[in-house]
Design an enzyme around this catalytic site. Structure first.
Site, mmCIF file in Angstrom:
data_model
loop_
_atom_site.group_PDB
_atom_site.id
_atom_site.type_symbol
_atom_site.label_atom_id
_atom_site.label_comp_id
_atom_site.label_asym_id
_atom_site.label_seq_id
_atom_site.Cartn_x
_atom_site.Cartn_y
_atom_site.Cartn_z
ATOM 1 N N ASP A 52 0.803 -1.235 0.160
ATOM 2 C CA ASP A 52 -0.033 0.137 -0.048
ATOM 3 C C ASP A 52 0.814 1.148 -0.036
ATOM 4 O O ASP A 52 2.040 1.306 0.589
ATOM 5 C CB ASP A 52 -0.882 0.095 1.263
ATOM 6 N N TYR A 80 6.318 -8.499 8.263
ATOM 7 C CA TYR A 80 6.032 -7.386 8.404
ATOM 8 C C TYR A 80 6.297 -6.906 9.937
ATOM 9 O O TYR A 80 6.310 -7.579 10.742
ATOM 10 C CB TYR A 80 4.797 -6.973 8.182
ATOM 11 N N ASP A 94 -6.673 1.654 7.840
ATOM 12 C CA ASP A 94 -5.473 2.521 8.118
ATOM 13 C C ASP A 94 -5.555 3.860 8.032
ATOM 14 O O ASP A 94 -6.773 4.586 8.422
ATOM 15 C CB ASP A 94 -4.519 1.964 7.310
ATOM 16 N N ARG A 186 -3.734 -4.805 7.538
ATOM 17 C CA ARG A 186 -4.553 -3.864 7.962
ATOM 18 C C ARG A 186 -5.879 -4.388 8.459
ATOM 19 O O ARG A 186 -6.534 -3.957 9.607
ATOM 20 C CB ARG A 186 -5.224 -2.758 6.770
#
Length: 231
Positions: A52, A80, A94, A186
């Site tokens: 993203d 991540y 987000d 997310r």
């Protein structure tokens, strides 16, 4: 020095995506740099897994004949790190959209936060965010979202092999996650907030690994351009 023929035969480039760049912009930038510096009219360039715009970190970029390996790289395990904010949600899960709801957090202890991670380890069902690029009826989900239309989203089975809380600073929760292809961090933030009988949204995200490829070995698009133009 990497030559035009090298790029055509296939290269795997590890790029550290800057904040607010789309993955598509990174691919376009690298394609333009390669064409310009190597005097190539046409070159295939693709990435093995979107990030993203509000995320940073590892993009595996393939050129030429290596683009045939993109699906293989996409299917590999990913790692991540990032931050959730407890006590509020956003429609996009987000910071792309504004806070739409706030929730109490007084009942949440550090022990509860650590304990709740156990619910998300293993094979789980996850609903992708409505603000995502998944296609339904020929349209991207985010197009329905921006039009204010309700759309049924089917859950996906994903695997989270590691989920670690690395720091707690008030309502800011730092984490590390190792997960399968198709995982939306997310959505993990959103679901984690609900599991705590509160709410949460993602405020920062960085991809640190895809398979054996590490962001520590990656360079920015600007550094890539410099590496070709200064030789």
């Amino acid at each position: 020095m990497t030559t035009a023929e090298d790029f055509k035969n296939g290269q795997v480039l590890l790029i550290d995506k800057p904040l607010e760049w789309t993955s598509f912009q990174v691919v376009n930038k690298l394609r333009w740099v390669i064409r310009k510096t190597c005097n190539i009219k046409k070159i295939k360039v693709g990435h093995a897994g979107t990030l993203d715009p509000l995320a940073t970190g590892l993009l595996v970029i393939c050129t030429g004949k290596m683009t045939k390996q993109i699906n293989t790289f996409q299917g590999q395990e990913k790692e991540y790190t990032g931050t959730f904010v407890l006590g509020s949600t956003t429609p996009s899960y987000d910071l792309e959209t504004d806070i739409d709801n706030t929730f109490p957090t007084n009942h949440i202890t550090e022990a509860l936060i650590h304990d709740t991670t156990k619910q998300f380890v293993g094979e789980i069902e996850q609903y992708p965010p409505i603000f995502s690029a998944i296609k339904k009826e020929g349209k991207r989900l985010y197009e329905f979202a921006r039009e204010g239309k309700d759309v049924k989203i089917n859950p996906r089975t994903i695997t989270i092999s590691e989920y670690e809380i690395t720091n707690i600073d008030g309502n800011n929760i730092n984490f590390r996650v190792v997960c399968s292809k198709g995982t939306y961090i997310r959505s993990l933030a959103h679901d984690f907030g609900k599991a705590l009988n509160s709410g949460a949204h993602l405020s920062a995200l960085r991809r640190t690994r895809i398979g054996d490829f590490l962001v520590d070995n990656a360079i920015t698009p600007m550094a890539f351009e410099e590496s070709l133009t200064t030789k």
